[in-house]
Design a protein around this motif. Sequence first.
Motif, PDB file in Angstrom:
ATOM      1  N   THR A 140     -17.145 -12.355  -1.157  1.00  0.00           N
ATOM      2  CA  THR A 140     -17.089 -11.555  -2.381  1.00  0.00           C
ATOM      3  C   THR A 140     -16.865 -10.098  -2.007  1.00  0.00           C
ATOM      4  O   THR A 140     -17.624  -9.529  -1.212  1.00  0.00           O
ATOM      5  CB  THR A 140     -18.404 -11.677  -3.174  1.00  0.00           C
ATOM      6  N   TRP A 141     -15.811  -9.505  -2.555  1.00  0.00           N
ATOM      7  CA  TRP A 141     -15.517  -8.107  -2.260  1.00  0.00           C
ATOM      8  C   TRP A 141     -16.352  -7.218  -3.173  1.00  0.00           C
ATOM      9  O   TRP A 141     -16.259  -7.278  -4.385  1.00  0.00           O
ATOM     10  CB  TRP A 141     -14.032  -7.828  -2.448  1.00  0.00           C
ATOM     11  N   LEU A 142     -17.184  -6.380  -2.571  1.00  0.00           N
ATOM     12  CA  LEU A 142     -18.034  -5.474  -3.334  1.00  0.00           C
ATOM     13  C   LEU A 142     -17.408  -4.095  -3.485  1.00  0.00           C
ATOM     14  O   LEU A 142     -17.681  -3.385  -4.450  1.00  0.00           O
ATOM     15  CB  LEU A 142     -19.401  -5.339  -2.645  1.00  0.00           C
ATOM     16  N   TYR A 143     -16.590  -3.732  -2.509  1.00  0.00           N
ATOM     17  CA  TYR A 143     -15.960  -2.407  -2.528  1.00  0.00           C
ATOM     18  C   TYR A 143     -14.775  -2.404  -1.570  1.00  0.00           C
ATOM     19  O   TYR A 143     -14.854  -2.981  -0.479  1.00  0.00           O
ATOM     20  CB  TYR A 143     -16.965  -1.342  -2.098  1.00  0.00           C
ATOM     21  N   THR A 144     -13.678  -1.773  -1.969  1.00  0.00           N
ATOM     22  CA  THR A 144     -12.538  -1.640  -1.066  1.00  0.00           C
ATOM     23  C   THR A 144     -11.693  -0.443  -1.463  1.00  0.00           C
ATOM     24  O   THR A 144     -11.528  -0.155  -2.651  1.00  0.00           O
ATOM     25  CB  THR A 144     -11.671  -2.921  -1.059  1.00  0.00           C
ATOM     26  N   THR A 145     -11.180   0.273  -0.467  1.00  0.00           N
ATOM     27  CA  THR A 145     -10.291   1.400  -0.709  1.00  0.00           C
ATOM     28  C   THR A 145      -9.348   1.549   0.481  1.00  0.00           C
ATOM     29  O   THR A 145      -9.716   1.274   1.628  1.00  0.00           O
ATOM     30  CB  THR A 145     -11.079   2.713  -0.913  1.00  0.00           C
ATOM     31  N   HIS A 146      -8.120   1.955   0.196  1.00  0.00           N
ATOM     32  CA  HIS A 146      -7.147   2.233   1.246  1.00  0.00           C
ATOM     33  C   HIS A 146      -7.075   3.730   1.516  1.00  0.00           C
ATOM     34  O   HIS A 146      -6.195   4.176   2.262  1.00  0.00           O
ATOM     35  CB  HIS A 146      -5.773   1.699   0.840  1.00  0.00           C
ATOM     36  N   GLU A 147      -7.981   4.470   0.923  1.00  0.00           N
ATOM     37  CA  GLU A 147      -8.057   5.909   1.123  1.00  0.00           C
ATOM     38  C   GLU A 147      -9.443   6.252   1.675  1.00  0.00           C
ATOM     39  O   GLU A 147     -10.177   5.369   2.122  1.00  0.00           O
ATOM     40  CB  GLU A 147      -7.775   6.625  -0.192  1.00  0.00           C
ATOM     41  N   TYR A 148      -9.806   7.524   1.646  1.00  0.00           N
ATOM     42  CA  TYR A 148     -11.105   7.913   2.186  1.00  0.00           C
ATOM     43  C   TYR A 148     -12.235   7.321   1.340  1.00  0.00           C
ATOM     44  O   TYR A 148     -12.206   7.366   0.117  1.00  0.00           O
ATOM     45  CB  TYR A 148     -11.224   9.434   2.233  1.00  0.00           C
ATOM     46  N   ALA A 149     -13.234   6.798   2.042  1.00  0.00           N
ATOM     47  CA  ALA A 149     -14.373   6.172   1.364  1.00  0.00           C
ATOM     48  C   ALA A 149     -15.435   7.225   1.031  1.00  0.00           C
ATOM     49  O   ALA A 149     -15.484   8.298   1.632  1.00  0.00           O
ATOM     50  CB  ALA A 149     -14.976   5.089   2.250  1.00  0.00           C
ATOM     51  N   GLU A 150     -16.296   6.884   0.060  1.00  0.00           N
ATOM     52  CA  GLU A 150     -17.411   7.752  -0.325  1.00  0.00           C
ATOM     53  C   GLU A 150     -18.711   6.965  -0.186  1.00  0.00           C
ATOM     54  O   GLU A 150     -18.810   5.825  -0.649  1.00  0.00           O
ATOM     55  CB  GLU A 150     -17.236   8.247  -1.758  1.00  0.00           C
ATOM     56  N   SER A 151     -19.689   7.606   0.441  1.00  0.00           N
ATOM     57  CA  SER A 151     -20.944   6.906   0.732  1.00  0.00           C
ATOM     58  C   SER A 151     -21.669   6.464  -0.538  1.00  0.00           C
ATOM     59  O   SER A 151     -22.306   5.403  -0.568  1.00  0.00           O
ATOM     60  CB  SER A 151     -21.862   7.795   1.570  1.00  0.00           C
ATOM     61  N   GLY A 152     -21.557   7.256  -1.599  1.00  0.00           N
ATOM     62  CA  GLY A 152     -22.215   6.889  -2.857  1.00  0.00           C
ATOM     63  C   GLY A 152     -21.719   5.564  -3.391  1.00  0.00           C
ATOM     64  O   GLY A 152     -22.511   4.744  -3.887  1.00  0.00           O
ATOM     65  N   ASN A 153     -20.421   5.323  -3.291  1.00  0.00           N
ATOM     66  CA  ASN A 153     -19.850   4.059  -3.763  1.00  0.00           C
ATOM     67  C   ASN A 153     -20.310   2.892  -2.906  1.00  0.00           C
ATOM     68  O   ASN A 153     -20.519   1.774  -3.403  1.00  0.00           O
ATOM     69  CB  ASN A 153     -18.327   4.145  -3.753  1.00  0.00           C
ATOM     70  N   SER A 181       1.527  -6.956   5.194  1.00  0.00           N
ATOM     71  CA  SER A 181       1.161  -5.626   5.669  1.00  0.00           C
ATOM     72  C   SER A 181      -0.125  -5.149   5.010  1.00  0.00           C
ATOM     73  O   SER A 181      -0.500  -5.598   3.938  1.00  0.00           O
ATOM     74  CB  SER A 181       2.290  -4.622   5.352  1.00  0.00           C
ATOM     75  N   CYS A 182      -0.792  -4.218   5.686  1.00  0.00           N
ATOM     76  CA  CYS A 182      -1.942  -3.510   5.135  1.00  0.00           C
ATOM     77  C   CYS A 182      -2.006  -2.158   5.830  1.00  0.00           C
ATOM     78  O   CYS A 182      -1.970  -2.094   7.063  1.00  0.00           O
ATOM     79  CB  CYS A 182      -3.238  -4.280   5.361  1.00  0.00           C
ATOM     80  N   SER A 183      -2.080  -1.081   5.070  1.00  0.00           N
ATOM     81  CA  SER A 183      -2.064   0.258   5.650  1.00  0.00           C
ATOM     82  C   SER A 183      -3.376   0.592   6.343  1.00  0.00           C
ATOM     83  O   SER A 183      -3.464   1.566   7.102  1.00  0.00           O
ATOM     84  CB  SER A 183      -1.790   1.298   4.563  1.00  0.00           C
ATOM     85  N   ASP A 187       0.835  -1.197   0.000  1.00  0.00           N
ATOM     86  CA  ASP A 187       0.000   0.000   0.000  1.00  0.00           C
ATOM     87  C   ASP A 187       0.872   1.250   0.000  1.00  0.00           C
ATOM     88  O   ASP A 187       1.870   1.323   0.721  1.00  0.00           O
ATOM     89  CB  ASP A 187      -0.922   0.004   1.222  1.00  0.00           C
ATOM     90  N   SER A 188       0.492   2.234  -0.805  1.00  0.00           N
ATOM     91  CA  SER A 188       1.329   3.412  -1.039  1.00  0.00           C
ATOM     92  C   SER A 188       1.683   4.158   0.243  1.00  0.00           C
ATOM     93  O   SER A 188       2.797   4.685   0.366  1.00  0.00           O
ATOM     94  CB  SER A 188       0.638   4.363  -2.021  1.00  0.00           C
ATOM     95  N   TYR A 189       0.759   4.203   1.205  1.00  0.00           N
ATOM     96  CA  TYR A 189       1.002   4.997   2.404  1.00  0.00           C
ATOM     97  C   TYR A 189       2.120   4.423   3.275  1.00  0.00           C
ATOM     98  O   TYR A 189       2.718   5.154   4.079  1.00  0.00           O
ATOM     99  CB  TYR A 189      -0.281   5.120   3.232  1.00  0.00           C
ATOM    100  N   ILE A 190       2.407   3.134   3.154  1.00  0.00           N
ATOM    101  CA  ILE A 190       3.419   2.520   4.018  1.00  0.00           C
ATOM    102  C   ILE A 190       4.625   1.995   3.250  1.00  0.00           C
ATOM    103  O   ILE A 190       5.414   1.229   3.795  1.00  0.00           O
ATOM    104  CB  ILE A 190       2.800   1.382   4.857  1.00  0.00           C
ATOM    105  N   VAL A 191       4.781   2.419   2.000  1.00  0.00           N
ATOM    106  CA  VAL A 191       5.931   1.958   1.201  1.00  0.00           C
ATOM    107  C   VAL A 191       7.246   2.337   1.884  1.00  0.00           C
ATOM    108  O   VAL A 191       8.165   1.511   2.004  1.00  0.00           O
ATOM    109  CB  VAL A 191       5.875   2.547  -0.218  1.00  0.00           C
TER     110      VAL A 191
END
Length: 274
Positions: A70-83, A48-50, A27-31
């Motif tokens: 089943t993964w429906l949505y994933t983000t390592h940054e800020y989430a958005e309620s619409g997604n 690892s996982c940030s 993950d970019s934040y912990i490279v």
Amino acid sequence: MAASMRFQRWKEASQSGADFSKKGSIDSYIVSLVGFINSQENYFTTSSCSGRVCVYSENNLSGLKKKGCTWLYTTHEYAESGNILDAIKNSEEDAVFKFEPFVLHVQCKTLEDARIMHQVSVESGFRNSGISLGKSGKIITAVRSTHGLEVPLTSHGIVLVSDQYVEYLVKLANEKLEENMRRIDRFFSNLKIHMDQAKGHVSSSKTKNSSLNCGSCGQPITSTHSKGQKPAKHTGHVNPSRTEKNKTEKTQCNGDSKNMESDEIEDIGSLFNT
């Protein structure tokens, strides 16, 4: 000597092998953090996982979870309620909203190396960290915390919550993600201090005055604590120099079997006090 050579072989094999994670990369934040740890002679990271916000679905049978999801949505940054709302509309099973904080598994050369890594973890706010020892001799420090979040959103495809509640969950998860990032930064900063001191890169006077940052407020733990003084701003600090003398908190050692090798794990947390 044999143990040292074995550790070096493990490290070389780990760093030369493929990344088998779902994402396939760090993950970019912990490279930078992972790179720093891997550059140390006595450590290397195994997983690892940030931290992430995700929605996944699972099919329940007689109340028992089936393997996998089943993964429906994933983000390592800020989430958005619409997604998130779009993701659960496509689920015909049981969709779950989840925030997972930073987790890092570090293989250590010696038990003393593991103790130092664990000490830095706890002092940086990752108070659920622990140490595990495999029968093959592998020593793993798991850096982790408990500020996660998990909430069911649908049942058999039926949405159980309102759009407003989903928006609230996303706001809460994003706040936890911010705190998660602050803890990672604190951990990285404190780890650098410890590694520099261990290598003798800091002069004796500078080492004497260097301080770690508090896992609660992020402010330095000053020398006043060695005199038993605890300013209101830093209530609850533990002076690192007195760690060995004030052994009051037992190490929590709950090895994460999913991130370890197949060999059985022996809990040795009771040997390490912070």
